[in-house]
Design a protein around this motif. Sequence first.
Motif, short mmCIF file in Angstrom:
data_model
loop_
_atom_site.label_atom_id
_atom_site.label_comp_id
_atom_site.label_asym_id
_atom_site.label_seq_id
_atom_site.Cartn_x
_atom_site.Cartn_y
_atom_site.Cartn_z
N THR A 54 0.85 -1.19 0.00
CA THR A 54 0.00 0.00 0.00
C THR A 54 0.88 1.24 0.00
O THR A 54 1.80 1.36 0.80
N ILE A 55 0.57 2.14 -0.94
CA ILE A 55 1.24 3.44 -1.01
C ILE A 55 0.18 4.48 -0.68
O ILE A 55 -0.90 4.49 -1.28
N LYS A 56 0.49 5.32 0.29
CA LYS A 56 -0.49 6.30 0.76
C LYS A 56 0.16 7.66 0.92
O LYS A 56 1.27 7.77 1.44
N LEU B 132 0.05 9.78 -11.09
CA LEU B 132 -0.67 11.06 -11.17
C LEU B 132 -1.75 11.19 -10.10
O LEU B 132 -2.24 12.29 -9.84
N LYS B 133 -2.13 10.08 -9.46
CA LYS B 133 -3.12 10.14 -8.38
C LYS B 133 -2.57 10.85 -7.15
O LYS B 133 -3.32 11.35 -6.33
N PHE B 134 -1.24 10.89 -7.04
CA PHE B 134 -0.61 11.49 -5.88
C PHE B 134 -0.11 12.88 -6.19
O PHE B 134 0.29 13.17 -7.31
N GLY B 135 -0.13 13.73 -5.19
CA GLY B 135 0.46 15.05 -5.32
C GLY B 135 1.95 14.97 -5.00
O GLY B 135 2.49 13.91 -4.68
N ASN B 136 2.60 16.11 -5.08
CA ASN B 136 4.02 16.19 -4.72
C ASN B 136 4.16 15.98 -3.22
O ASN B 136 3.29 16.34 -2.45
N GLY B 137 5.29 15.42 -2.83
CA GLY B 137 5.57 15.31 -1.41
C GLY B 137 5.82 13.89 -0.97
O GLY B 137 6.12 12.99 -1.75
N GLU B 138 5.66 13.69 0.32
CA GLU B 138 6.00 12.42 0.94
C GLU B 138 4.87 11.41 0.80
O GLU B 138 3.70 11.71 0.99
N LEU B 139 5.26 10.18 0.46
CA LEU B 139 4.34 9.04 0.43
C LEU B 139 4.84 8.01 1.42
O LEU B 139 6.04 7.92 1.70
N ASN B 140 3.93 7.23 1.95
CA ASN B 140 4.28 6.12 2.83
C ASN B 140 3.98 4.82 2.11
O ASN B 140 3.00 4.72 1.37
N SER C 142 5.32 -4.98 7.26
CA SER C 142 6.62 -4.32 7.31
C SER C 142 6.52 -3.00 8.06
O SER C 142 5.42 -2.50 8.32
N ASN C 143 7.66 -2.44 8.36
CA ASN C 143 7.69 -1.06 8.83
C ASN C 143 7.19 -0.17 7.70
O ASN C 143 7.31 -0.53 6.53
N ILE C 144 6.69 0.98 8.05
CA ILE C 144 6.27 1.96 7.04
C ILE C 144 7.50 2.75 6.62
O ILE C 144 8.24 3.27 7.47
N LYS C 145 7.72 2.82 5.32
CA LYS C 145 8.85 3.56 4.76
C LYS C 145 8.34 4.80 4.04
O LYS C 145 7.23 4.80 3.50
N ASN C 146 9.16 5.83 3.99
CA ASN C 146 8.82 7.07 3.29
C ASN C 146 9.52 7.12 1.95
O ASN C 146 10.70 6.77 1.85
N ILE C 147 8.79 7.52 0.93
CA ILE C 147 9.35 7.78 -0.39
C ILE C 147 8.84 9.14 -0.85
O ILE C 147 7.85 9.64 -0.33
N SER C 148 9.52 9.74 -1.81
CA SER C 148 9.14 11.08 -2.28
C SER C 148 8.52 11.02 -3.66
O SER C 148 8.97 10.27 -4.52
N MET C 149 7.49 11.83 -3.86
CA MET C 149 6.88 12.01 -5.17
C MET C 149 7.25 13.42 -5.62
O MET C 149 6.94 14.40 -4.94
N ASN C 150 7.96 13.51 -6.75
CA ASN C 150 8.42 14.80 -7.26
C ASN C 150 7.45 15.36 -8.29
O ASN C 150 6.74 14.62 -8.98
N GLN C 151 7.45 16.67 -8.41
CA GLN C 151 6.54 17.35 -9.32
C GLN C 151 6.99 17.24 -10.77
O GLN C 151 8.15 16.96 -11.05
N ILE C 152 6.06 17.47 -11.66
CA ILE C 152 6.34 17.63 -13.09
C ILE C 152 5.74 18.96 -13.51
O ILE C 152 4.83 19.48 -12.86
N LEU C 153 6.25 19.53 -14.58
CA LEU C 153 5.76 20.84 -15.02
C LEU C 153 4.45 20.75 -15.77
O LEU C 153 3.58 21.60 -15.63
#
Length: 105
Positions: free
Chosen positions: A28-30, A64-72, A87-98
């Motif tokens: 799950t990515i949230k 594209l469902k996610f905005g910029n910023g941190e995802l878990n 598992s432990n919850i890990k953080n990943i980043s979603m970067n913007q596009i123009l």
Amino acid sequence: MYRGTTPNLQIKIRSQLDLNNVKQCWATIKSSINSKEITYDLNSMALDPEEAILSIRMSQEDTLKFGNGELNIQVRLLMDDDLAYASNIKNISMNQILKDGVING
């Protein structure tokens, strides 16, 4: 990872579990900002039990469902003996596009 792209997420499962005995798996990515989430099951992922790697190919629409910023992200496993693990919850980043939207050819 960038919005509107097709990343292949590779998750290393650090566990003593025999991954040959996985009955079902969910990843799950949230978003931590707006609570949008996507859950992938074993039918939409690849599990390499020998290397303990879980691979998820996200679509443009998924990212594209996610905005910029941190995802878990969290992985949950159901084994053949019906024992469940998380598992432990890990953080990943979603970067913007123009330019927003799906790229079509």
